[in-house]
Design a protein around this motif. Structure first.
Motif: not given
Length: 145
Positions: A108-109, A115-120
């Protein structure tokens, strides 16, 4: 390997993971500041160079995180080999709580971080190469004598 050794290694690895995430966010924050102050009016070659440097830095941090994950999983395996740990800790991140719908805490982490770094990363690529910033930020250069 003793319980104390495993816990010591685990604490050191956790500190390294936090450092990698901190440096990654520092790189992203510096890039955002540079984008706002300079890069938004820079020629494409300079924007491409800056984005390439950011990409290389984040790729390095991602590879480092991948290696740290292998070490963290290794501490889980070493912990599982202990007969009866005095601390009564069943494991570190390999639990599968029902609210994660079958994922371990590690999985999960990793998914959330990806997802977070991909979106950023996609957002910064958009702001660097596609978005047209309103107005001009570059004022006249004044040289005092």
């Amino acid at each position: 390997m003793s319980e104390a050794d495993i816990l010591s290694i685990r604490n050191e690895l956790t500190g390294l993971v936090v450092s990698v995430v901190s440096v990654s966010f520092g790189m992203i924050s510096a890039y955002i500041a540079g984008l706002w102050l300079f890069l938004r009016e820079a020629p494409i070659s300079l924007r491409l160079l800056a984005f390439t440097l950011l990409s290389c830095g984040l790729a390095f941090m991602g590879a480092l995180t991948w290696g740290l994950n292998d070490l963290l999983v290794g501490t889980d395996r070493a912990w599982a080999k202990l007969i009866s740990p005095a601390s009564d800790i069943p494991g570190f991140g390999n639990a599968r709580p029902p609210w994660l719908h079958g994922l371990t805490l590690y999985e999960a982490a990793a998914l959330l971080g990806s997802f977070a770094f991909g979106a950023i990363y996609i957002s910064l690529a958009y702001l660097t190469f596609v978005y047209r910033w309103p107005g001009s930020t570059a004022g006249p250069v004044r040289v005092s004598q």
